[in-house]
Design a protein around this motif. Sequence first.
Motif, PDB file in Angstrom:
ATOM      1  N   MET B   1      59.368 -20.663 -49.057  1.00 35.32           N
ATOM      2  CA  MET B   1      59.313 -19.207 -49.597  1.00 35.32           C
ATOM      3  C   MET B   1      57.819 -19.005 -49.923  1.00 35.32           C
ATOM      4  O   MET B   1      56.877 -19.964 -50.340  1.00 35.32           O
ATOM      5  N   LYS B   2      57.329 -17.831 -49.674  1.00 33.20           N
ATOM      6  CA  LYS B   2      55.931 -17.430 -49.735  1.00 33.20           C
ATOM      7  C   LYS B   2      55.654 -16.547 -50.753  1.00 33.20           C
ATOM      8  O   LYS B   2      56.686 -15.866 -51.286  1.00 33.20           O
ATOM      9  N   VAL B   3      54.604 -16.606 -51.282  1.00 31.47           N
ATOM     10  CA  VAL B   3      54.189 -15.379 -52.429  1.00 31.47           C
ATOM     11  C   VAL B   3      52.591 -15.052 -52.167  1.00 31.47           C
ATOM     12  O   VAL B   3      51.840 -16.049 -51.751  1.00 31.47           O
ATOM     13  N   ILE B   4      52.325 -13.910 -52.153  1.00 27.96           N
ATOM     14  CA  ILE B   4      50.767 -13.204 -52.146  1.00 27.96           C
ATOM     15  C   ILE B   4      50.193 -13.779 -53.319  1.00 27.96           C
ATOM     16  O   ILE B   4      50.512 -13.443 -54.497  1.00 27.96           O
ATOM     17  N   LEU B   5      48.836 -14.240 -53.004  1.00 30.50           N
ATOM     18  CA  LEU B   5      47.905 -14.404 -54.006  1.00 30.50           C
ATOM     19  C   LEU B   5      47.163 -13.319 -54.380  1.00 30.50           C
ATOM     20  O   LEU B   5      46.502 -12.579 -53.471  1.00 30.50           O
ATOM     21  N   GLY B   6      46.807 -13.386 -55.613  1.00 30.65           N
ATOM     22  CA  GLY B   6      45.750 -12.569 -56.165  1.00 30.65           C
ATOM     23  C   GLY B   6      44.906 -13.719 -57.100  1.00 30.65           C
ATOM     24  O   GLY B   6      45.293 -14.104 -58.111  1.00 30.65           O
ATOM     25  N   VAL B   7      43.666 -13.776 -56.622  1.00 28.92           N
ATOM     26  CA  VAL B   7      42.737 -14.543 -57.685  1.00 28.92           C
ATOM     27  C   VAL B   7      42.100 -13.459 -58.603  1.00 28.92           C
ATOM     28  O   VAL B   7      41.333 -12.482 -58.214  1.00 28.92           O
ATOM     29  N   SER B   8      42.274 -14.209 -59.742  1.00 30.39           N
ATOM     30  CA  SER B   8      41.415 -13.318 -61.014  1.00 30.39           C
ATOM     31  C   SER B   8      40.359 -13.883 -61.400  1.00 30.39           C
ATOM     32  O   SER B   8      39.950 -14.923 -62.061  1.00 30.39           O
ATOM     33  N   ASN B   9      39.264 -13.111 -61.321  1.00 31.10           N
ATOM     34  CA  ASN B   9      37.771 -13.350 -62.000  1.00 31.10           C
ATOM     35  C   ASN B   9      38.097 -13.088 -63.354  1.00 31.10           C
ATOM     36  O   ASN B   9      39.098 -12.405 -63.784  1.00 31.10           O
ATOM     37  N   ARG B  10      37.200 -13.514 -64.005  1.00 33.97           N
ATOM     38  CA  ARG B  10      36.979 -13.448 -65.585  1.00 33.97           C
ATOM     39  C   ARG B  10      37.137 -11.776 -65.753  1.00 33.97           C
ATOM     40  O   ARG B  10      36.491 -10.895 -65.107  1.00 33.97           O
ATOM     41  N   HIS B  11      37.845 -11.486 -66.935  1.00 31.12           N
ATOM     42  CA  HIS B  11      37.871  -9.881 -67.240  1.00 31.12           C
ATOM     43  C   HIS B  11      38.548 -10.103 -68.492  1.00 31.12           C
ATOM     44  O   HIS B  11      38.873 -10.634 -69.220  1.00 31.12           O
ATOM     45  N   VAL B  12      38.704  -8.615 -68.964  1.00 32.01           N
ATOM     46  CA  VAL B  12      38.934  -8.184 -70.368  1.00 32.01           C
ATOM     47  C   VAL B  12      39.839  -7.241 -70.515  1.00 32.01           C
ATOM     48  O   VAL B  12      39.675  -6.264 -69.577  1.00 32.01           O
ATOM     49  N   HIS B  13      40.793  -7.624 -71.402  1.00 38.27           N
ATOM     50  CA  HIS B  13      42.042  -6.367 -71.769  1.00 38.27           C
ATOM     51  C   HIS B  13      41.737  -6.033 -73.263  1.00 38.27           C
ATOM     52  O   HIS B  13      41.349  -6.702 -74.112  1.00 38.27           O
ATOM     53  N   LEU B  14      41.659  -4.657 -73.552  1.00 34.95           N
ATOM     54  CA  LEU B  14      41.123  -4.244 -74.780  1.00 34.95           C
ATOM     55  C   LEU B  14      42.252  -3.072 -75.333  1.00 34.95           C
ATOM     56  O   LEU B  14      43.024  -2.633 -74.602  1.00 34.95           O
ATOM     57  N   THR B  15      42.276  -3.055 -76.711  1.00 39.07           N
ATOM     58  CA  THR B  15      43.114  -2.104 -77.307  1.00 39.07           C
ATOM     59  C   THR B  15      42.193  -0.741 -77.365  1.00 39.07           C
ATOM     60  O   THR B  15      40.854  -0.653 -77.333  1.00 39.07           O
ATOM     61  N   GLU B  16      42.753   0.246 -77.671  1.00 41.60           N
ATOM     62  CA  GLU B  16      42.187   1.536 -77.789  1.00 41.60           C
ATOM     63  C   GLU B  16      41.077   1.410 -78.906  1.00 41.60           C
ATOM     64  O   GLU B  16      39.920   2.024 -78.637  1.00 41.60           O
ATOM     65  N   GLU B  17      41.348   0.777 -80.036  1.00 43.88           N
ATOM     66  CA  GLU B  17      40.490   0.879 -81.180  1.00 43.88           C
ATOM     67  C   GLU B  17      39.160   0.149 -80.738  1.00 43.88           C
ATOM     68  O   GLU B  17      38.326   0.681 -81.097  1.00 43.88           O
ATOM     69  N   ILE B  18      39.370  -1.167 -80.113  1.00 44.95           N
ATOM     70  CA  ILE B  18      38.101  -1.981 -79.622  1.00 44.95           C
ATOM     71  C   ILE B  18      37.372  -1.190 -78.647  1.00 44.95           C
ATOM     72  O   ILE B  18      36.057  -1.125 -78.502  1.00 44.95           O
ATOM     73  N   TYR B  19      38.239  -0.504 -77.664  1.00 45.91           N
ATOM     74  CA  TYR B  19      37.544   0.217 -76.605  1.00 45.91           C
ATOM     75  C   TYR B  19      36.524   1.251 -77.123  1.00 45.91           C
ATOM     76  O   TYR B  19      35.559   1.529 -76.702  1.00 45.91           O
ATOM     77  N   ARG B  20      37.079   2.054 -78.193  1.00 44.64           N
ATOM     78  CA  ARG B  20      36.210   2.960 -78.717  1.00 44.64           C
ATOM     79  C   ARG B  20      35.169   2.573 -79.262  1.00 44.64           C
ATOM     80  O   ARG B  20      34.114   3.195 -79.465  1.00 44.64           O
ATOM     81  N   LYS B  21      35.230   1.549 -80.242  1.00 45.45           N
ATOM     82  CA  LYS B  21      33.927   0.920 -80.685  1.00 45.45           C
ATOM     83  C   LYS B  21      32.899   0.467 -79.677  1.00 45.45           C
ATOM     84  O   LYS B  21      31.716   0.506 -80.086  1.00 45.45           O
ATOM     85  N   LEU B  22      33.296   0.091 -78.604  1.00 42.61           N
ATOM     86  CA  LEU B  22      32.417  -0.275 -77.363  1.00 42.61           C
ATOM     87  C   LEU B  22      31.814   0.678 -76.609  1.00 42.61           C
ATOM     88  O   LEU B  22      30.677   0.858 -76.373  1.00 42.61           O
ATOM     89  N   PHE B  23      32.972   1.808 -76.449  1.00 43.48           N
ATOM     90  CA  PHE B  23      32.463   2.616 -75.171  1.00 43.48           C
ATOM     91  C   PHE B  23      32.546   4.247 -75.873  1.00 43.48           C
ATOM     92  O   PHE B  23      32.479   5.016 -75.185  1.00 43.48           O
ATOM     93  N   GLY B  24      32.883   4.344 -77.230  1.00 47.02           N
ATOM     94  CA  GLY B  24      32.888   5.774 -77.780  1.00 47.02           C
ATOM     95  C   GLY B  24      33.825   6.715 -77.346  1.00 47.02           C
ATOM     96  O   GLY B  24      35.226   6.146 -76.923  1.00 47.02           O
ATOM     97  N   ASP B  25      33.424   7.684 -76.899  1.00 46.83           N
ATOM     98  CA  ASP B  25      34.279   8.597 -76.058  1.00 46.83           C
ATOM     99  C   ASP B  25      34.294   8.672 -74.488  1.00 46.83           C
ATOM    100  O   ASP B  25      35.043   9.507 -73.806  1.00 46.83           O
ATOM    101  N   GLU B  26      33.923   7.635 -74.004  1.00 44.57           N
ATOM    102  CA  GLU B  26      33.818   7.505 -72.510  1.00 44.57           C
ATOM    103  C   GLU B  26      35.068   7.394 -72.106  1.00 44.57           C
ATOM    104  O   GLU B  26      36.002   6.738 -72.842  1.00 44.57           O
ATOM    105  N   THR B  27      35.392   7.877 -70.868  1.00 43.17           N
ATOM    106  CA  THR B  27      36.587   7.698 -70.280  1.00 43.17           C
ATOM    107  C   THR B  27      36.838   6.248 -69.479  1.00 43.17           C
ATOM    108  O   THR B  27      35.766   5.801 -68.783  1.00 43.17           O
ATOM    109  N   LEU B  28      37.957   5.639 -69.627  1.00 43.13           N
ATOM    110  CA  LEU B  28      38.123   4.336 -68.828  1.00 43.13           C
ATOM    111  C   LEU B  28      38.636   5.080 -67.466  1.00 43.13           C
ATOM    112  O   LEU B  28      40.042   5.236 -67.417  1.00 43.13           O
ATOM    113  N   ASN B  29      37.925   4.913 -66.403  1.00 47.50           N
ATOM    114  CA  ASN B  29      38.232   5.411 -65.071  1.00 47.50           C
ATOM    115  C   ASN B  29      38.747   4.233 -64.178  1.00 47.50           C
ATOM    116  O   ASN B  29      38.418   2.942 -64.182  1.00 47.50           O
TER     117      ASN B  29
END
Lengths: 191, 191
Positions: B1-29
């Motif tokens: 059985m096979k599965v498609i691979l995705g290699v994950s480079n380092r990355h960040v997930h953020l909450t709305e609160e922390i996103y706003r502290k870092l990026f203000g009112d900029e849109t996450l595009n």
Amino acid sequence: MKVILGVSNRHVHLTEEIYRKLFGDETLNVVKKLRQPGQFASDKFVTIKNGDREIKHVRVLGPLRKYNQVEISRTDSYTLKVKPPVRDSGNIEGSSPITLLNGENRVDLKEGCIIANRHIHISPKELKEYGLENVKKVKIKIEGEKGGILDNVMIRVDENFKYELHLDTDDGNAFNVKTGDEIEIIEMERR
Amino acid sequence: MKVILGVSNRHVHLTEEIYRKLFGDETLNVVKKLRQPGQFASDKFVTIKNGDREIKHVRVLGPLRKYNQVEISRTDSYTLKVKPPVRDSGNIEGSSPITLLNGENRVDLKEGCIIANRHIHISPKELKEYGLENVKKVKIKIEGEKGGILDNVMIRVDENFKYELHLDTDDGNAFNVKTGDEIEIIEMERR
């Protein structure tokens, strides 16, 4: 059967000629002796460069050799945008070109950048002791949450070698193992 | 059985609160949609920092989440001198503290830095299709000169998931595999 691991970070081997071009009449001093007899981490570092990509502070290992060789991980190869082959140390024909810098001193190597294969250093005497005569390569098994099996660990025999497994930092970090760990050999492929 | 691979480079997930502290009112595009439905690579980057060590240009993935999480490789952990645990995404209690920077904006997270475990995303429907019901984890096999077997690939089930293997860059680079490669599942451990 077990073997002691040494994880190899990126490093450089140089000829006398290229060493002099980079470091003039400075002495290559021993900072730390390595497990392989006569080999040592030196006090000299170069920047390795390809186009506009570079990695600073790459250690020169001693003693000087008959060939120039830059051993990097695949992770490093993406940083540098080079595509080095996976090779035995010393087998550099047709490997990737790379530039070496020490301050203003610069050498452009036409070949010499490789990803070292997984390998075990062993002397002819140890080969008999460990029953590894005529073995071309082995598989090794690592336990733990990041465990698994690594194929194609080449057996490299030389009078000057001492029994030791060498992995690069990609393999070491993927499996969360460190220099000094004891690693299990689980399968041998005879010549 | 096979599965498609995705290699994950380092990355960040953020909450709305922390996103706003870092990026203000900029849109996450959205820059690029990921294979997992709804998930995307965004146009925002942070510097991740620990003491005097840092890694710049770490991508924020979207959409915003209910927790802050910084996923790095063990190679990165040595660069940053942090000792993150190997965890399921979302299981961040007691994981490593880390600092996030966007220019002058700074957030010190008390926890959230992890090394993601090897895992397969799958929906309940796909679980039946692939006969993976009640499977807790699998082993995968990779061919080639840097081949071998990776243990402890956890099965993660969610309605919003799509069948895909995730490895980090250490595992991907150690085995010389890339996003889009088909990887073989060779052994299943049932719950």
